[in-house]
Design an enzyme around this catalytic site. Structure first.
Site, PDB file in Angstrom:
ATOM      1  N   ARG A  79      83.760  45.043  33.610  1.00  0.00           N
ATOM      2  CA  ARG A  79      83.823  45.255  32.174  1.00  0.00           C
ATOM      3  C   ARG A  79      82.639  46.049  31.620  1.00  0.00           C
ATOM      4  O   ARG A  79      82.826  47.027  30.888  1.00  0.00           O
ATOM      5  CB  ARG A  79      83.871  43.908  31.423  1.00  0.00           C
ATOM      6  N   THR A  80      81.420  45.613  31.947  1.00  0.00           N
ATOM      7  CA  THR A  80      80.256  46.246  31.305  1.00  0.00           C
ATOM      8  C   THR A  80      80.173  47.712  31.704  1.00  0.00           C
ATOM      9  O   THR A  80      80.026  48.603  30.857  1.00  0.00           O
ATOM     10  CB  THR A  80      78.972  45.488  31.692  1.00  0.00           C
ATOM     11  N   LYS A 108      66.683  53.732  50.392  1.00  0.00           N
ATOM     12  CA  LYS A 108      65.547  54.322  51.137  1.00  0.00           C
ATOM     13  C   LYS A 108      64.237  53.687  50.689  1.00  0.00           C
ATOM     14  O   LYS A 108      63.167  54.109  51.097  1.00  0.00           O
ATOM     15  CB  LYS A 108      65.488  55.831  50.885  1.00  0.00           C
ATOM     16  N   ARG A 129      71.889  47.261  34.992  1.00  0.00           N
ATOM     17  CA  ARG A 129      72.131  45.876  35.437  1.00  0.00           C
ATOM     18  C   ARG A 129      71.369  45.681  36.744  1.00  0.00           C
ATOM     19  O   ARG A 129      71.463  46.505  37.656  1.00  0.00           O
ATOM     20  CB  ARG A 129      73.617  45.603  35.668  1.00  0.00           C
ATOM     21  N   HIS A 157      71.954  38.957  28.754  1.00  0.00           N
ATOM     22  CA  HIS A 157      72.989  40.007  28.749  1.00  0.00           C
ATOM     23  C   HIS A 157      73.225  40.288  27.261  1.00  0.00           C
ATOM     24  O   HIS A 157      74.223  39.892  26.676  1.00  0.00           O
ATOM     25  CB  HIS A 157      74.242  39.460  29.430  1.00  0.00           C
TER      26      HIS A 157
END
Ligand code: CP
Length: 330
Positions: A79-80, A108, A129, A157
């Protein structure tokens, strides 16, 4: 302190938006709900509502034409991530999608600050995120462009909480005076942490329903108590369901249980079924940040009080509003 971004391109003059680079939101990072007051929330919701109307009327428009969003996700998202992509594209901008950092230079050994400084060379705003609490604040320290926290571990959030509150406002027409019951994993659920804090700006009553080992953190309860908001902790939903206006259910995260049998045993008492809904108000709304696993039976989806799919759509309008605002266009 607002950050400086390059001057925006001009917009269509008939739109209710335009260059507003003196706006208090221009160049801002969005890291925590603690940065907002009620007046700002009202303004964000007004802009989000305008976005909703614009999408209804024209689908997409060129408010952010020429602007680029970097979507940087170190944890899974449906969703986000998609709603930010959709928000940016509906506003005429483009997206650099890094939805799986295992295909980026992170594997890396590149540090978060270096990855952020790389992406801001190409993008005007970064959505992040990350599994660690405080990661967005760290990114914002290094970035010259706005950082939007899309979830930092079990921390916050904030934009989910904004869309949750917008859902309540749009569906019930008010927030003051409501009784909100949050149920599920309240200990590790970052959406609950952010939403409880935002709700404490309003005149609400909060009930927390969870197993004892998944209770909302004391630190958050203390913050909310300091604002004089009545709150009560329970292990069973049924005694408070009849007076609940908003039932906000979250996933009980299996990964935090040492004993799988204990998780299995919870399903009976923490699952919303059509039978549960017979005990709720006719005007109640049932919300969930999603994904759901077993907490809400799919048979409940046809109940008009089930707002969780509408809630996702509200997220797109909130994210359109936030992108326009931090880029100085609303
Ligand atoms: N609500 C939410 O954050 O969903 P995603 O994990 O799918 O982005």
């Amino acid at each position: 302190m607002p950050k400086i971004t390059p001057r925006s391109l001009s917009t269509n003059s008939h739109l209710p938006f335009g260059d507003m680079q003196n706006s208090p939101f221009y160049g801002l990072d969005i890291i925590t709900v603690k940065q907002f007051d009620r007046e700002q929330l009202t303004y964000i919701f007004e802009v989000a509502h305008e976005m909703y109307e614009m999408v209804l009327r024209v689908g997409s428009f060129d408010l952010l034409k020429g602007k680029i969003l970097a979507n940087l996700f170190y944890q899974p998202s449906t969703r986000t991530s998609s709603s930010y992509t959709s928000a940016m594209e509906r506003l005429g901008g483009s997206v650099i999608p890094i939805n799986n950092v295992s295909y980026s230079s992170v594997t890396k050994g590149e540090s978060l600050p270096d990855t952020i400084r790389t992406l801001e060379a190409y993008a005007d705003v970064i959505v992040l995120r990350h599994p660690e609490v405080g990661s967005s604040a760290l990114a914002a320290k290094y970035a010259k462009k706005p950082i939007i926290n899309a979830g930092d571990g079990i921390g916050e959030h904030p934009t989910q909480a904004l869309l949750d509150l917008f859902t309540i406002q749009e569906e019930l027409g008010r927030v003051d005076g409501l009784t909100i019951t949050m149920m599920g994993d309240l200990k590790y659920g970052r959406t609950v942490h952010s939403l409880a804090r935002l709700l404490s700006l309003y005149n609400v009553r909060l009930y927390y329903v969870s197993p004892e080992n998944l209770c909302i953190p004391a630190e958050i309860q203390d913050e909310i108590a300091a604002k004089g908001i009545p709150q009560e902790y329970l292990t069973d939903l049924m005694s408070v369901l009849p007076e609940t206006d908003v039932l906000y259910v979250t996933r009980v995260q299996q990964e935090y249980f040492e004993d799988p049998d204990q998780h299995e045993a919870l399903k009976g008492s923490y699952m919303i079924t059509t039978e549960t809904m017979t005990r709720a108000k006719n005007e109640m709304i049932l919300m969930h940040p999603m994904p759901r696993v077993w907490e809400i039976d799919m048979a409940v989806d046809d109940d008009p009080r089930a707002a969780y799919f509408r809630q996702m759509e509200y997220g797109q309008y909130i994210r359109m509003a936030l992108l326009a605002m931090v880029l100085g266009k609303a």
